[in-house]
Design an enzyme around this catalytic site. Structure first.
Site, PDB file in Angstrom:
ATOM      1  N   LYS A  50      26.254  27.988  36.385  1.00  0.00           N
ATOM      2  CA  LYS A  50      25.688  27.474  37.567  1.00  0.00           C
ATOM      3  C   LYS A  50      24.290  27.826  37.391  1.00  0.00           C
ATOM      4  O   LYS A  50      24.214  28.851  37.244  1.00  0.00           O
ATOM      5  CB  LYS A  50      26.740  27.752  38.945  1.00  0.00           C
ATOM      6  CG  LYS A  50      26.059  27.503  39.845  1.00  0.00           C
ATOM      7  CD  LYS A  50      27.423  27.328  41.705  1.00  0.00           C
ATOM      8  CE  LYS A  50      27.526  29.043  41.700  1.00  0.00           C
ATOM      9  NZ  LYS A  50      26.997  30.040  42.200  1.00  0.00           N
ATOM     10  N   GLU A  77      25.584  26.881  49.873  1.00  0.00           N
ATOM     11  CA  GLU A  77      26.294  27.926  50.222  1.00  0.00           C
ATOM     12  C   GLU A  77      26.033  28.085  51.812  1.00  0.00           C
ATOM     13  O   GLU A  77      24.597  28.432  51.474  1.00  0.00           O
ATOM     14  CB  GLU A  77      25.907  29.403  49.612  1.00  0.00           C
ATOM     15  CG  GLU A  77      27.105  30.216  50.161  1.00  0.00           C
ATOM     16  CD  GLU A  77      27.167  31.933  48.901  1.00  0.00           C
ATOM     17  OE1 GLU A  77      26.751  31.110  48.194  1.00  0.00           O
ATOM     18  OE2 GLU A  77      27.245  32.265  49.992  1.00  0.00           O
ATOM     19  N   ASP A 107      28.698  35.393  39.928  1.00  0.00           N
ATOM     20  CA  ASP A 107      28.543  36.404  39.659  1.00  0.00           C
ATOM     21  C   ASP A 107      28.707  37.595  41.182  1.00  0.00           C
ATOM     22  O   ASP A 107      28.562  38.416  41.262  1.00  0.00           O
ATOM     23  CB  ASP A 107      26.963  36.400  39.445  1.00  0.00           C
ATOM     24  CG  ASP A 107      26.456  35.418  40.749  1.00  0.00           C
ATOM     25  OD1 ASP A 107      26.840  35.056  41.663  1.00  0.00           O
ATOM     26  OD2 ASP A 107      24.920  35.779  40.715  1.00  0.00           O
ATOM     27  N   ASP A 125      28.366  30.973  36.292  1.00  0.00           N
ATOM     28  CA  ASP A 125      27.108  31.717  36.782  1.00  0.00           C
ATOM     29  C   ASP A 125      26.326  32.477  36.065  1.00  0.00           C
ATOM     30  O   ASP A 125      26.874  33.014  34.763  1.00  0.00           O
ATOM     31  CB  ASP A 125      27.222  32.922  37.946  1.00  0.00           C
ATOM     32  CG  ASP A 125      27.329  31.489  39.251  1.00  0.00           C
ATOM     33  OD1 ASP A 125      26.931  31.293  39.502  1.00  0.00           O
ATOM     34  OD2 ASP A 125      28.034  32.304  40.617  1.00  0.00           O
TER      35      ASP A 125
HETATM   36  O1  KIV Z   1      29.027  33.988  42.858  1.00  0.00           O
HETATM   37  C1  KIV Z   1      30.091  33.378  43.252  1.00  0.00           C
HETATM   38  O2  KIV Z   1      31.403  33.224  43.935  1.00  0.00           O
HETATM   39  C2  KIV Z   1      29.435  32.321  44.038  1.00  0.00           C
HETATM   40  C3  KIV Z   1      30.463  30.895  44.598  1.00  0.00           C
HETATM   41  C4  KIV Z   1      30.806  32.290  46.220  1.00  0.00           C
HETATM   42  C5  KIV Z   1      29.590  29.732  44.949  1.00  0.00           C
HETATM   43  O3  KIV Z   1      28.475  31.586  43.480  1.00  0.00           O
END
Ligand code: KIV
Length: 252
Positions: free
Chosen positions: A110, A179, A41, A80
């Site tokens: 995710k 993270e 995201d 995401d």
């Molecule tokens: O949204 C994203 O790019 C992420 C990564 C940085 C892990 O969640």
């Protein structure tokens, strides 16, 4: 490879993951040895110019994920779940994940957050959906976390991250993104949980690493996080090529 096979890689092979948000970048990544692609995201900041990821909608994620899946038929693609799409009750959350899985053809989702999602993760596991967890600096909660800063520096925060990691693992996630987690804590979590951890800004001890592709290749024109060492200056190369084109057309 499928997300379910990732467990075999813990401790034997450093897992690599990069973000992609469109067909053209996904087609390039499809021809590399990267293990997985994340439709993050972060596309809110990177592709849509938002100030954070809170403005990203389910439709934004689906729109971009469809293009990435088409471009990378040989890669595991994880999508995401955006802000609050899994926070408004189990039924609505399951519907939102079903929508992502059915309309994009991705291999898993995710989700940001810890034990509050255990019930959802178990229900998704029963339905056959691979889930990647995400702990530490979870950007969808940056307002509550007090900004974008390293997590796990106090005993309370470290305990919460460790307990959340164990809870996610018990609920059935196939891996966990850490993270901006304090390096020692990310090492301890990696030793403690049975699924691979994938770090970003969390030091070298995780089972793998993930980065935003634009940061890695020098396509980000704003400041990149200090833990990123860009491998290229693509923004500079693009500017040079565009100026050369203009000069050529104008006969300068
Ligand atoms: O949204 C994203 O790019 C992420 C990564 C940085 C892990 O969640």
């Amino acid at each position: 490879m499928y997300p379910g096979n990732l467990l075999n890689k813990k401790g034997t092979h450093k897992i690599t993951m990069l973000t992609a948000y469109d067909y053209s970048m996904a087609s390039i990544l499809d021809q590399t040895d990267i293990d997985m692609i994340l439709v993050g995201d972060s596309l809110g900041n990177v592709m849509l110019g938002h100030k954070d990821t809170i403005a990203v909608t389910l439709n934004d994620m689906i729109h971009h994920a469809k293009a990435v899946v088409k471009g990378a038929p040989n890669k595991v693609v994880i999508v995401d779940m955006p802000f609050m799409s899994i926070s408004m009750g189990l039924e609505r959350s399951l519907e939102n994940v079903m929508n992502v899985m059915q309309s994009t053809g991705a291999h898993g989702v995710k989700i940001e957050g810890g034990k509050e999602h255990v019930e959802l993760i178990k229900a998704l596991g029963n339905a056959g959906v691979p889930v990647m967890g995400h702990l530490g600096l979870t950007p969808q909660s940056y307002l509550k976390l007090g900004g974008y800063k390293t997590q796990g520096n106090t005993q309370k925060s470290a305990e919460q991250i460790m307990n959340d990691a164990k809870a996610l693992c018990d609920a059935g996630v196939f891996s966990i993104v850490l993270e901006c987690v304090n390096e020692e804590l990310s090492k301890a979590v990696t030793q403690e949980v049975s699924v691979p951890t994938i770090g970003i800004g969390s030091g070298p001890y995780t089972d793998g690493q993930v980065l935003v592709i634009n940061d890695l290749i020098g396509l980000t024109t704003s400041k990149v996080p200090s833990f990123v060492k860009p491998k290229l200056d693509l923004a500079g190369e693009i500017k040079k090529a565009v100026n050369d084109f203009s000069k050529q057309v104008r006969g300068e």
